[in-house]
Design a protein around this motif. Sequence first.
Motif, PDB file in Angstrom:
ATOM      1  N   GLN A 247      23.550   1.268  42.350  1.00  0.00           N
ATOM      2  CA  GLN A 247      22.639   2.127  41.991  1.00  0.00           C
ATOM      3  C   GLN A 247      21.951   1.562  40.677  1.00  0.00           C
ATOM      4  OE1 GLN A 247      23.737   6.406  42.341  1.00  0.00           O
ATOM      5  NE2 GLN A 247      25.482   5.620  43.096  1.00  0.00           N
ATOM      6  N   GLY A 248      22.421   0.575  39.997  1.00  0.00           N
ATOM      7  CA  GLY A 248      22.151   0.248  38.674  1.00  0.00           C
ATOM      8  C   GLY A 248      22.615   0.843  37.499  1.00  0.00           C
ATOM      9  N   LEU A 249      23.934   1.715  37.915  1.00  0.00           N
ATOM     10  CA  LEU A 249      24.376   2.568  36.906  1.00  0.00           C
ATOM     11  C   LEU A 249      25.590   1.811  36.265  1.00  0.00           C
ATOM     12  CD1 LEU A 249      24.421   5.850  38.666  1.00  0.00           C
ATOM     13  CD2 LEU A 249      22.802   5.155  36.854  1.00  0.00           C
ATOM     14  N   GLY A 250      25.674   0.405  36.453  1.00  0.00           N
ATOM     15  CA  GLY A 250      26.821  -0.386  35.978  1.00  0.00           C
ATOM     16  C   GLY A 250      26.335  -1.908  36.197  1.00  0.00           C
ATOM     17  N   PRO A 251      27.206  -2.816  35.808  1.00  0.00           N
ATOM     18  CA  PRO A 251      26.840  -4.156  35.969  1.00  0.00           C
ATOM     19  C   PRO A 251      26.605  -4.554  37.489  1.00  0.00           C
ATOM     20  CG  PRO A 251      28.777  -3.979  34.593  1.00  0.00           C
ATOM     21  CD  PRO A 251      28.313  -2.787  34.976  1.00  0.00           C
ATOM     22  N   LYS A 252      25.540  -5.246  37.773  1.00  0.00           N
ATOM     23  CA  LYS A 252      25.239  -5.544  39.176  1.00  0.00           C
ATOM     24  C   LYS A 252      26.457  -6.190  39.937  1.00  0.00           C
ATOM     25  CE  LYS A 252      20.144  -5.915  38.612  1.00  0.00           C
ATOM     26  NZ  LYS A 252      18.891  -6.638  38.826  1.00  0.00           N
TER      27      LYS A 252
ATOM     28  N   LEU B 168      27.432   8.106  26.159  1.00  0.00           N
ATOM     29  CA  LEU B 168      26.542   7.709  25.168  1.00  0.00           C
ATOM     30  C   LEU B 168      26.142   6.083  25.532  1.00  0.00           C
ATOM     31  CD1 LEU B 168      27.593  10.091  22.121  1.00  0.00           C
ATOM     32  CD2 LEU B 168      25.795  10.157  23.476  1.00  0.00           C
ATOM     33  N   GLY B 169      27.594   5.489  25.516  1.00  0.00           N
ATOM     34  CA  GLY B 169      27.299   3.983  25.932  1.00  0.00           C
ATOM     35  C   GLY B 169      26.286   3.486  26.724  1.00  0.00           C
ATOM     36  N   HIS B 170      26.550   4.336  27.991  1.00  0.00           N
ATOM     37  CA  HIS B 170      25.534   4.070  29.215  1.00  0.00           C
ATOM     38  C   HIS B 170      24.106   4.313  28.446  1.00  0.00           C
ATOM     39  CE1 HIS B 170      23.503   5.151  32.833  1.00  0.00           C
ATOM     40  NE2 HIS B 170      23.754   4.399  33.201  1.00  0.00           N
ATOM     41  N   LYS B 171      23.854   5.449  27.744  1.00  0.00           N
ATOM     42  CA  LYS B 171      22.402   5.713  27.645  1.00  0.00           C
ATOM     43  C   LYS B 171      22.139   4.743  26.754  1.00  0.00           C
ATOM     44  CE  LYS B 171      22.025   9.696  29.602  1.00  0.00           C
ATOM     45  NZ  LYS B 171      21.091  10.025  30.681  1.00  0.00           N
ATOM     46  N   LEU B 172      22.779   4.421  25.873  1.00  0.00           N
ATOM     47  CA  LEU B 172      22.343   3.160  24.874  1.00  0.00           C
ATOM     48  C   LEU B 172      21.896   1.587  25.626  1.00  0.00           C
ATOM     49  CD1 LEU B 172      25.084   3.962  21.669  1.00  0.00           C
ATOM     50  CD2 LEU B 172      22.191   4.372  21.751  1.00  0.00           C
ATOM     51  N   VAL B 173      23.033   1.562  26.250  1.00  0.00           N
ATOM     52  CA  VAL B 173      22.732   0.076  27.072  1.00  0.00           C
ATOM     53  C   VAL B 173      21.708   0.140  28.005  1.00  0.00           C
ATOM     54  CG1 VAL B 173      23.828  -1.502  28.593  1.00  0.00           C
ATOM     55  CG2 VAL B 173      25.163  -0.395  26.811  1.00  0.00           C
ATOM     56  N   TYR B 174      21.573   1.247  28.839  1.00  0.00           N
ATOM     57  CA  TYR B 174      20.635   1.101  29.667  1.00  0.00           C
ATOM     58  C   TYR B 174      19.192   1.811  29.558  1.00  0.00           C
ATOM     59  CZ  TYR B 174      23.933  -0.812  32.985  1.00  0.00           C
ATOM     60  OH  TYR B 174      24.851  -1.568  33.454  1.00  0.00           O
TER      61      TYR B 174
END
Length: 339
Positions: free
Chosen positions: A143-148, A282-288
Amino acid sequence: NHKFVGGQYWKNPGAFSNGFKGVASTFVTASYSLAGSEMVGLASAEVSNPRKVLPKAVSQVFWRIFLFHFLSLTFIGLLVPHNDPRLLGSSNASASPFVIAIKNGGIKALPSIFNAVILISVISVGNSAVYGCSRTVQSLGVQGLGPKFLGYVDRKGRPLAGLALSFIFGLLCFLSAYKDQGNVFNWLLSVSALATVFLWINIGICHLRFRMALRLAGRSTDELVFTAASGIFGSIYSIVLLVLVLGLQFWVALFPIGVKKPSASHFFQNYLGAVVILVFYLGHKLVYRNWRLYVPLKDIDLDSGRRETDMEIIQQEMEEEREKLLAMPKYKRWWNYWC
């Protein structure tokens, strides 16, 4: 030993140790113990016929939780006093309350048999945990919510990257050899248990918004092969209750039993899971760079991922199955419903 036990331990040393605060302090352990029941939905995606399998699987999970948790723990509460020195949290080596109850009854061979059953159960839990982790991680990658690379699946349909990641985290088991293993266990327990609470809050919210999106699109639940027995009210009840649990756990984390002043050590030992989830979010929001908090109801996709999208065919098959079920004797219908 042929001695009548009855409710004597509810009188001496008494039930509900440390009152309401004592009960609230057990919510994390209880959440941890019930974790995994949500995997019935995860597994349904890989069965050949989820329309037939899922309702039975959900029913079985409910009755297993009722029998193996509620009834067995009621008996344990009657057979083992809360101040038994062999219980978890005591200064001595802790033992299973089931084993303690058996020993208190003077049965000699059964404790060893029960310990063997527990070890076999642990293998089963580890197996289901690896399954759940690898599939969830693979879904995040796709889904693109983590590393491919986490979305990689081999020719036999195995999510190898997800399996490898779960095995790496499995190395945490070696912390049991650490001298301060009790504190480490409490930290990991907090992360796991609070993650379960947050998970079920999200499941309830997703169910509510799915049903709202279905209604907004002018579609009914007749096209669904499975609906929750309690409807949306079960989700509302669970969300409210679990938010209350989070609030009570925050209170217990700040002021644990026997502690008058707030302590950072006690707080993170009991509420670390919430901090970890917040950091990951928050880490996910910042990275993606994905700052959207939610998807509007009108934009929710109700059909992607379904094996069959022709509603007329689905409803026709469901109607045929209902007629076939109604033609069965009552005992067969009862058996199919509960088992």
